[in-house]
Design a protein around this motif. Structure first.
Motif, PDB file in Angstrom:
ATOM      1  N   HIS A 232       2.529   6.532   3.696  1.00  0.00           N
ATOM      2  CA  HIS A 232       2.083   7.909   3.892  1.00  0.00           C
ATOM      3  C   HIS A 232       0.676   7.891   4.469  1.00  0.00           C
ATOM      4  CE1 HIS A 232       0.673  11.969   2.857  1.00  0.00           C
ATOM      5  NE2 HIS A 232       1.951  12.308   2.853  1.00  0.00           N
ATOM      6  N   GLN A 246       2.318  16.955   2.033  1.00  0.00           N
ATOM      7  CA  GLN A 246       1.485  16.394   0.968  1.00  0.00           C
ATOM      8  C   GLN A 246       2.360  15.535   0.047  1.00  0.00           C
ATOM      9  OE1 GLN A 246       0.200  19.255  -1.905  1.00  0.00           O
ATOM     10  NE2 GLN A 246      -1.588  18.069  -2.508  1.00  0.00           N
ATOM     11  N   TYR A 332      -6.856  10.802  -0.778  1.00  0.00           N
ATOM     12  CA  TYR A 332      -5.840  10.261  -1.687  1.00  0.00           C
ATOM     13  C   TYR A 332      -6.449  10.036  -3.063  1.00  0.00           C
ATOM     14  CZ  TYR A 332      -2.689   9.575   2.172  1.00  0.00           C
ATOM     15  OH  TYR A 332      -1.850   9.811   3.217  1.00  0.00           O
ATOM     16  N   ASN A 369      -3.418  13.953  -1.571  1.00  0.00           N
ATOM     17  CA  ASN A 369      -2.174  13.268  -1.943  1.00  0.00           C
ATOM     18  C   ASN A 369      -2.429  12.480  -3.215  1.00  0.00           C
ATOM     19  OD1 ASN A 369      -0.683  13.871   0.642  1.00  0.00           O
ATOM     20  ND2 ASN A 369      -2.597  12.955   1.368  1.00  0.00           N
TER      21      ASN A 369
END
Ligand SMILES: Nc1ncnc2c1ncn2[C@@H]1O[C@H](COP(=O)(O)OP(=O)(O)OP(=O)(O)O)[C@@H](O)[C@H]1O
Length: 473
Positions: A232, A246, A332, A369
């Protein structure tokens, strides 16, 4: 007589300047005594008296280990300082970081001696990644006695080699392509140099897809979570950025299934690809945070550190600026020990991120994320509601509730007092319900070589121990 110690702290055993103080300190604390003479006996120094005491047969193994552990206490704090330095260096120079690692794991081994480098010397290779130029200094390499150098570098797709004063060089390169994705997988470049009649080989292995590199130590289940998260990130880095959904990933498994190992692999991937500033690793308690080299949620969000308590709006402007700087690049997050994070804390975390990121849309956690790790069978939150608990408002308004007379009797409608806590809990619960991906680890890795013990732990986890297992315990 009671000994009261005052001063900066305990002395170190190997501190020669304070050897006398250290010896007196050990004697006073561990040797039975009434007068000074009992401690010194007939020796002419505290060091000799202490050595005799440590060598004596009447010193119990328990006391010996306590005295030894005082030394360990120092070792731990020194190791922590070294580790911090190592992490700092690893960001700039993977080779130096690796050398430090060997240095530390092998007592007496000194990498600097081996490389014949003093603090002022240049390192043999300065693998500068800026401008896609890999620079190296052949003179320093030869002086270090190294003839073959292998480097692994993943961050560059095009490499130009700048070198100084090489008399001749040959470059061989080989590329391997991932035909499915039409991307280069590995590039090996061999440089054979002649520098002042000394042949020198440098092999640079470029893994243009470093994802594979850190997945190699993981089992298949663990790889699923690792790839979901890191791929991702990889895609997010590219043109598709805006269309990427997301990622909110629940990563679960019993203790010992290797969750921390996956977290470590993810952190290594981010570190290696020089994106550590995009990732934040958090846990709700100090010990849990230390275990994964992260921060507590409270310290990262400034909860309880400020006059404003947990409310961002009440933080001082200076403090807000500090926090904004830390969070500005974060895209993240890893949130470990999730079972201890309750609905209220999750809602506060969400509110904080939205404010710190100036995000006004309705996306949870301001589009950051997140990988949520831990399984809910482990410790529950303190003074907060676990994320799996249905929230009060939904309970009262659900069709199931309306149709259930017995529940109606049980939960008298007057009991539904809606205060701010109820609302925050409902927010926390609905944030949790946004998590749509999950990976579960089932293989116990901690006891992989002992099936009998693994079985005991598995059954204990499900409260299903057999008679034989209970007897064995
Ligand atoms: N793929 C693997 N190969 C070999 N050993 C592994 C692997 N994954 C985990 N281990 C080992 O299993 C043990 C447990 O791993 P880890 O601490 O990551 O599990 P965990 O799920 O985080 O456990 P806990 O919830 O108790 O903290 C460690 O000793 C780790 O080195």
């Amino acid at each position: 007589m009671i000994v009261l110690l005052c001063g900066k702290g305990l002395f170190k055993k190997n501190d020669t300047e304070n050897a006398e103080c250290y010896s007196l300190f050990i004697l006073m604390l561990f040797k039975p005594w009434e007068t000074i003479q009992d401690l010194l006996e007939n020796y002419d120094s505290w060091a000799k008296a202490c050595q005799a005491f440590l060598d004596s047969s009447y010193l119990s193994p328990r006391l010996k280990s306590i005295i030894y552990n005082i030394k360990l206490l120092y070792k731990c704090s020194e190791e922590t300082a070294l580790d911090r330095e190592l992490r700092k260096n690893a960001l700039k120079d993977p080779i130096l970081a690796k050398a430090h690692r060997i240095d530390r794991s092998d007592p007496g081994y000194n990498t600097y001696n081996e490389l014949d480098l003093s603090d002022n010397d240049e390192l043999p290779i300065n693998n500068t990644l800026s401008n896609n130029i890999l620079e190296f200094n052949p003179e320093a390499i030869i002086r270090s006695g190294l003839k073959t150098i292998k480097m692994v570098d993943s961050a560059m797709s095009n490499t130009n080699f700048a070198n100084n004063n090489l008399e001749s060089e040959t470059i061989h390169s080989s590329n391997a392509y991932d035909s499915a994705n039409n991307t280069p997988m590995n590039t090996n470049i061999n440089l054979q140099h002649n520098y002042k009649n000394t042949p020198l080989n440098i092999t640079v292995t470029k893994n243009t897809n470093p994802l594979e590199q850190f997945a190699s130590g993981l089992n298949e289940e663990q790889k699923k979570a690792y790839f979901l998260f890191c791929e991702h990130r990889q895609k997010n880095n590219q043109i598709t950025k805006n269309s990427l959904l997301q990622l909110l990933l629940y990563f679960t498994g019993a203790g010992g299934t290797g969750k921390s190992r996956v977290i470590q692999a993810i952190c290594s991937y981010f570190e290696y690809t020089l994106q550590s500033d995009k990732l934040i690793v958090l846990a709700p308690t100090g010990i849990a945070a230390v275990n994964i080299c992260g921060n507590t949620i409270h310290s990262a969000c400034g909860f309880g550190f400020n006059e404003g308590g947990n409310n961002y709006s009440n933080f001082s402007n200076e403090y807000k600026c500090q926090l904004q700087e830390c969070w500005s690049k974060i895209e993240y997050a890893i949130l470990d020990e999730l079972s201890i994070v309750g609905q209220n804390l999750l809602a506060q975390f969400h509110t904080f991120i939205k404010k710190i990121k100036f995000n006004n849309d309705s996306t949870p956690f301001a589009r950051i994320n997140i990988l949520f790790a831990r399984d809910f069978i482990q410790s529950p939150p303190v003074l907060d509601k676990a994320l799996y608990t249905p929230d009060k408002i939904t309970c009262f308004t659900s069709a199931e509730y309306s149709s259930s007379k017995s529940k109606k009797r049980k939960y008298n409608i007057n009991l539904l007092l809606i205060n701010s806590r109820t609302v925050t809990n409902t927010t926390g619960r609905s944030l949790w319900l946004n998590v749509k991906h999950a990976v579960q680890l089932n293989i116990l890795m901690r006891q992989i070589d002992n099936p009998f013990y693994t079985n005991i732990l598995e059954n204990m986890y499900h409260s299903n121990l057999t008679e034989t297992q209970i007897a064995a315990l």
